[in-house]
Design a protein around this motif. Structure first.
Motif, PDB file in Angstrom:
ATOM      1  N   GLY A 166       0.804  -1.210   0.000  1.00 28.46           N
ATOM      2  CA  GLY A 166       0.000   0.000   0.000  1.00 28.46           C
ATOM      3  C   GLY A 166       0.842   1.267   0.000  1.00 28.46           C
ATOM      4  O   GLY A 166       1.748   1.421   0.826  1.00 28.46           O
ATOM      5  N   ALA A 167       0.531   2.171  -0.905  1.00 32.85           N
ATOM      6  CA  ALA A 167       1.249   3.453  -0.957  1.00 32.85           C
ATOM      7  C   ALA A 167       1.016   4.249   0.320  1.00 32.85           C
ATOM      8  O   ALA A 167       1.901   4.980   0.778  1.00 32.85           O
ATOM      9  N   SER A 168      -0.181   4.107   0.915  1.00 32.82           N
ATOM     10  CA  SER A 168      -0.469   4.850   2.148  1.00 32.82           C
ATOM     11  C   SER A 168       0.355   4.321   3.323  1.00 32.82           C
ATOM     12  O   SER A 168       0.760   5.092   4.194  1.00 32.82           O
ATOM     13  N   VAL A 169       0.633   3.012   3.337  1.00 32.87           N
ATOM     14  CA  VAL A 169       1.505   2.463   4.385  1.00 32.87           C
ATOM     15  C   VAL A 169       2.920   2.979   4.190  1.00 32.87           C
ATOM     16  O   VAL A 169       3.587   3.388   5.159  1.00 32.87           O
ATOM     17  N   ARG A 192      -8.057  -4.039  -0.016  1.00 40.83           N
ATOM     18  CA  ARG A 192      -7.071  -5.114   0.118  1.00 40.83           C
ATOM     19  C   ARG A 192      -7.216  -5.848   1.443  1.00 40.83           C
ATOM     20  O   ARG A 192      -6.668  -6.932   1.613  1.00 40.83           O
ATOM     21  N   TYR A 193      -7.904  -5.247   2.376  1.00 44.87           N
ATOM     22  CA  TYR A 193      -8.177  -5.913   3.656  1.00 44.87           C
ATOM     23  C   TYR A 193      -9.635  -6.369   3.643  1.00 44.87           C
ATOM     24  O   TYR A 193     -10.534  -5.574   3.401  1.00 44.87           O
ATOM     25  N   ALA A 202      -1.234  -9.035   3.134  1.00 48.19           N
ATOM     26  CA  ALA A 202      -2.606  -8.775   2.673  1.00 48.19           C
ATOM     27  C   ALA A 202      -2.656  -8.764   1.156  1.00 48.19           C
ATOM     28  O   ALA A 202      -3.592  -9.289   0.545  1.00 48.19           O
ATOM     29  N   LEU A 203      -1.627  -8.196   0.535  1.00 51.73           N
ATOM     30  CA  LEU A 203      -1.543  -8.201  -0.926  1.00 51.73           C
ATOM     31  C   LEU A 203      -1.363  -9.616  -1.444  1.00 51.73           C
ATOM     32  O   LEU A 203      -1.958 -10.016  -2.443  1.00 51.73           O
ATOM     33  N   ASN A 253      -3.808 -11.640  -4.047  1.00 48.48           N
ATOM     34  CA  ASN A 253      -3.330 -12.231  -5.285  1.00 48.48           C
ATOM     35  C   ASN A 253      -3.621 -13.722  -5.350  1.00 48.48           C
ATOM     36  O   ASN A 253      -3.961 -14.258  -6.400  1.00 48.48           O
ATOM     37  N   ASP A 254      -3.498 -14.408  -4.214  1.00 45.31           N
ATOM     38  CA  ASP A 254      -3.822 -15.833  -4.168  1.00 45.31           C
ATOM     39  C   ASP A 254      -5.280 -16.073  -4.509  1.00 45.31           C
ATOM     40  O   ASP A 254      -5.629 -17.007  -5.209  1.00 45.31           O
TER      41      ASP A 254
END
Length: 246
Positions: A71-74, A116-117, A233-234, A238-239
């Motif tokens: 995440g860009a925000s993270v 994503r969550y 989480a990503l 993707n899985d």
């Protein structure tokens, strides 16, 4: 590929990715070790060198998160945290550092609300945890209030700390909502670190040997867990996409 073979394949892929993720965070561990080597057993005087070494771990975490398309925000929250680390080396820049961390908590909170969550309905147990966190945040601020009033710039510190407590409490609540143990432990470790720092900063307790070490160990652990949780989480997202295609 049948179902069992597909399952075994993706299990191997997840194991390999988990090992690669942990390896990518090794520069953070080395930078953290360098900071503790420099700052213990005696606290060195404030310096640009100390500030750079202290803020390096968060910057390395940001680079690791971005390298995994996290995440860009993270990543932005980690960069702001590094700025906060830099400022907190000098006591006169405490409010600047706290402001940087406050925005970082806001960015983490927005991340925990992202697609994503996974979204989960709140159970009675989760509502109980929410109430505990709210009560802890409110109770701690009330407890700190008399000590904040003794600060030279209390007219600024009291509302600033109040807003900060509200933001970190919100971050903790939203971490619970994700139902991800790594993310939850990261947020709780951040809360423990900030409580420890506040007790020392506002002279609620007398100076404690290794007190700053406790603050920094729980802080670095928090940032690591939040970062790993975001990358994982990503991976899970993707899985899921791969399973839909198979």
């Amino acid at each position: 590929m049948d179902i069992l073979e597909t399952d075994a394949y993706y299990r191997r892929q997840r194991r390999n990715m988990s090992c690669a993720v942990l390896l990518s965070f090794s520069p953070f561990l080395l930078a953290s070790a360098a900071f503790f080597y420099l700052s213990t057993p005696r606290s060195p005087p404030p310096s640009v060198l100390l500030a750079c070494v202290k803020s390096a771990p968060a910057l390395l975490l940001a680079a690791a998160v971005l390298s995994w398309n996290g995440g860009a925000s993270v990543a932005a929250g980690l960069v702001l945290s590094a700025g906060g680390d830099f400022c907190l080396v000098w006591p006169q820049f405490f409010l600047h550092g706290m402001a940087a961390f406050a925005v970082a908590h806001l960015l983490y909170s927005l991340t925990f609300l992202s697609s994503r969550y996974e979204k989960h309905s709140s159970s009675s147990c989760m509502f109980l945890i929410y109430l505990v966190l709210l009560a802890t945040g409110a109770g701690f601020f009330i407890y700190l209030y008399p000590f904040l009033q003794k600060q030279p710039n209390s007219e600024v510190q009291v509302p600033a700390v109040g807003v900060y407590v509200a933001l970190i409490t919100m971050m903790g609540i939203l971490a619970v909502r994700t139902r991800r143990p790594i993310t939850l432990l990261g947020s709780l470790s951040f809360i423990v670190s900030d409580i420890s720092l506040a007790l020392l900063q506002f002279k609620v307790v007398p100076p404690v040997e290794h007190g700053q070490t406790v603050v920094m160990v729980t802080y670095y652990l928090a940032q690591l867990l939040i970062s790993v949780g975001d990358v994982m989480a990503l991976e899970k997202e993707n899985d899921f996409a791969k399973w839909k295609k198979s």
